[in-house]
Design an enzyme around this catalytic site. Sequence first.
Site, mmCIF file in Angstrom:
data_model
loop_
_atom_site.group_PDB
_atom_site.id
_atom_site.type_symbol
_atom_site.label_atom_id
_atom_site.label_comp_id
_atom_site.label_asym_id
_atom_site.label_seq_id
_atom_site.Cartn_x
_atom_site.Cartn_y
_atom_site.Cartn_z
ATOM 1 C CB ALA B 12 -0.949 -0.006 1.194
ATOM 2 C CB ALA B 42 -7.101 -6.082 0.128
ATOM 3 C CB CYS B 44 -8.317 -5.197 5.667
ATOM 4 S SG CYS B 44 -7.161 -4.072 6.446
ATOM 5 N NE ARG B 71 -1.598 2.894 -11.166
ATOM 6 C CZ ARG B 71 -2.260 2.905 -10.023
ATOM 7 N NH1 ARG B 71 -1.602 3.156 -8.900
ATOM 8 N NH2 ARG B 71 -3.544 2.683 -9.978
ATOM 9 C CB VAL B 81 16.207 -3.311 -0.060
ATOM 10 C CG1 VAL B 81 17.187 -2.260 0.473
ATOM 11 C CG2 VAL B 81 15.740 -2.933 -1.464
ATOM 12 C CG ASP B 305 1.238 -2.016 8.249
ATOM 13 O OD1 ASP B 305 0.515 -1.000 8.221
ATOM 14 O OD2 ASP B 305 0.815 -3.162 7.991
ATOM 15 C CE1 TYR B 449 -36.352 10.516 14.032
ATOM 16 C CE2 TYR B 449 -37.092 12.776 13.704
ATOM 17 C CZ TYR B 449 -37.378 11.453 13.972
ATOM 18 O OH TYR B 449 -38.670 11.059 14.184
#
Lengths: 472, 472
Positions: B12, B42, B44, B71, B81, B305, B449
Amino acid sequence: MADPFVVVGGDAAGLSAASKFARERPDGDVIVYEKGRWISYAHCGTPYYVKGEVEHVTDLLSLTPADVADRGIDLRREREVVAVDTDERTVTVVHNGEQSVQPYSDLLVATGARAVSDPVDGHSLDGVFTLHGIDSACAIRAALADPGTEPVDTDVDAVDRETVERYTAWDPPETVAVVGGGYVGVEMAEAFRAHGVETHVFQRSGHLLPPFGDAAGERVADHMREQGVTLHLDCAVEELAGGERVETVVHEDGRLAVDLVLVGIGIRPNTELLSGTPVEIGDSGAVATDEHGRTSVDGVYAAGDCAEDRHAVTGEPAWVPLGLTANRAGRAIGQTVAGDPSPVGDIAGTAVVKAFDMECGRVGIIDHERAEADGFDPVSETITAGSRSGYYPGGDETTVTLTADRESGRLLGGAITGRDRAAIRIDTLATAIERDTTVPQLERLDLAYAPPFSPVWDPVLVAAKVLNGHLE
Amino acid sequence: MADPFVVVGGDAAGLSAASKFARERPDGDVIVYEKGRWISYAHCGTPYYVKGEVEHVTDLLSLTPADVADRGIDLRREREVVAVDTDERTVTVVHNGEQSVQPYSDLLVATGARAVSDPVDGHSLDGVFTLHGIDSACAIRAALADPGTEPVDTDVDAVDRETVERYTAWDPPETVAVVGGGYVGVEMAEAFRAHGVETHVFQRSGHLLPPFGDAAGERVADHMREQGVTLHLDCAVEELAGGERVETVVHEDGRLAVDLVLVGIGIRPNTELLSGTPVEIGDSGAVATDEHGRTSVDGVYAAGDCAEDRHAVTGEPAWVPLGLTANRAGRAIGQTVAGDPSPVGDIAGTAVVKAFDMECGRVGIIDHERAEADGFDPVSETITAGSRSGYYPGGDETTVTLTADRESGRLLGGAITGRDRAAIRIDTLATAIERDTTVPQLERLDLAYAPPFSPVWDPVLVAAKVLNGHLE
């Protein structure tokens, strides 16, 4: 002994005020005058009672007269307050044709609003209804019932038995016209379709739900057509025609034979009581109030559907008659009158509506003409993004419209539409607007992400990102 | 020619940065090194792939290597690395056992985190899994499949066929133990139950989902028991025992025979690459960064992360590894490196989780010990209120916990739990917290409401009202 706190109107604002006052000042006197039989009922629930999703009319009542008495409130139903003397601090009350005069220490005018139908020619024909209050909801539900069936809820004391029995005796309508495509029109179309009735909605402008913006209106229109509703957009109703009973909707594109008509073209604040008093009426036609719900006259307050409030975006008076506003202002005024001044709170114009399975929310100022009138330089963006991660089942496209002020970047308004938890997301924008948030700030909010509830970039963040591109 | 922008990690944060950079600077060079085969997936969504609700592993991939190439990004997979020289501005890359040195102009360390299992004795037995990454999700789903069936998704290039085939050959487990009752534990319990497996969850503390507060934990626990999950709360796992394969969970209250164990006790940031460099590691163990995602060393950024961010409540560094944070920080760093400095944004610790049909959201600082450590005088309130008007069908009780600072009245954190659109409501609190809102201000927000979506007083407003009573 001090004169009592007098409240005119026994619905949300009035009884919230009386309840709060009674709780804070158990030794104080509070009298609530209600001209009708019904008190403290859920206006917003009436379409679902007509639909049948809410079974009994009593389900819509928040408080019974006994509950109110238990709170130490002197509730007087079927008493109409017909005059106010702000010099003498008295109100004149009519009951069974007899007048009496009641002094007050403080007065709350919570007289509500009423549905408008008079701009529609033929509105007084039988079979033409507005939806405003329990009596009209009972009448419409009765008209939808089979003649053979037991009239609905006639065992409830306050129900107008005669009217209900009369409409129950009618054959259920085969075709219904709804005049007006706002909240009430949209919700009532759903109610009629639930009874299997052919339903036509006439909307003078090109979009349903104009306060929600065009994108919301288009999605709702598509969805309502899928649900079998015939929409007549950009189509003004010229006349409702018939003998005693309505038979035909004459509209600019032709004529439609109907058995029943529901007019939902708006409401008007009930301020007649104050004409002839020095209490100031605002430009909207509702009673002008300050941040504590005070009118221009000492000791006189106004709250609920008859009163203006301050708009969070403009800081100017606005008339947005909705349920939370009434309850909140009433409660604050009760506290203020009890001796602890409490602000009624700004309004942001937050509103949500369900149209069958489509959910819409709106807040603030979306419309450019309105924004310009308030001195902003508006720029808007509408995006559509998934409501959940693309791979997670059950999501829907969520459409977000944001309007911002170009110079300051401030968020002015927004709308969110979709079938998957779309409406309640408007509270994010309502909070952002009330807390003076710019679009760049909105774009960087740490909003929730988990596949069942939202994609990584929540639709609100996507909209902010795109709109931000137009601001820079 | 200038040296390229080098990104370590193809998930990500890394690919968001590379994508944004490539879009802003079509003439610039960006290389992404990914040590594994999978990119941009993903995290999650992996429990829902194990559950079977997401059918194919490829559904979890946001971008294919071909998309990335389109891209203009030079993606190099299966290249690790292994060293950074911040003086020379180079990284050392290993591919097929061969080392090479790559100079960089700017470096983004987006090495992520890894699941922890080593505190559990016996964690390396066969049949003990963590859920972290696609390979482990494939392995667990394979282990749940019948031996006769086709191994899942082995037609996908990057899938580790050997492992998948091996676990597919196993008999499906009859009993599974989940060690840890956090997000992963709760979501994986749902996944295992969907396969009809007897499921036990072991949680060392007395509540599931500790970051959500006790009230949320209790509702989730009740609901999971209704769904047939056996919970062992306040029960530490002492050892996983077996021969080659795990057979027994030895816990403080006894022993449980199991066929498979999922360890979900937390994750740890991958920062080893930076040891021996002057790049500063924060107290959390993740890489310290500033408001632009810069580390303490010029030209070196960290995101996702493996990195700390600034917490909106405390203004201090915090490590809250979640999806939006990674995407957002990556994107901002890509823009900054491209020459347009862009803040990564504060985090509010917003998180949502689904436990079967129960939804929970949390944000900010709820826990009093944590709040006190940050210099606040915390006060909390938990209320339960209807998610819809009482008369409208389909609602559920919504539980709201709010924590505020007693002196300033400032909202510090909150949690919302319930079955009816509860999780997404947390965005209201997230917005309020990021916009420095006090409880009295929260109480007066104009929230939505309408009977199908919220009662007049939204549960958030009810909670604010009650908590406000403790502040005054």
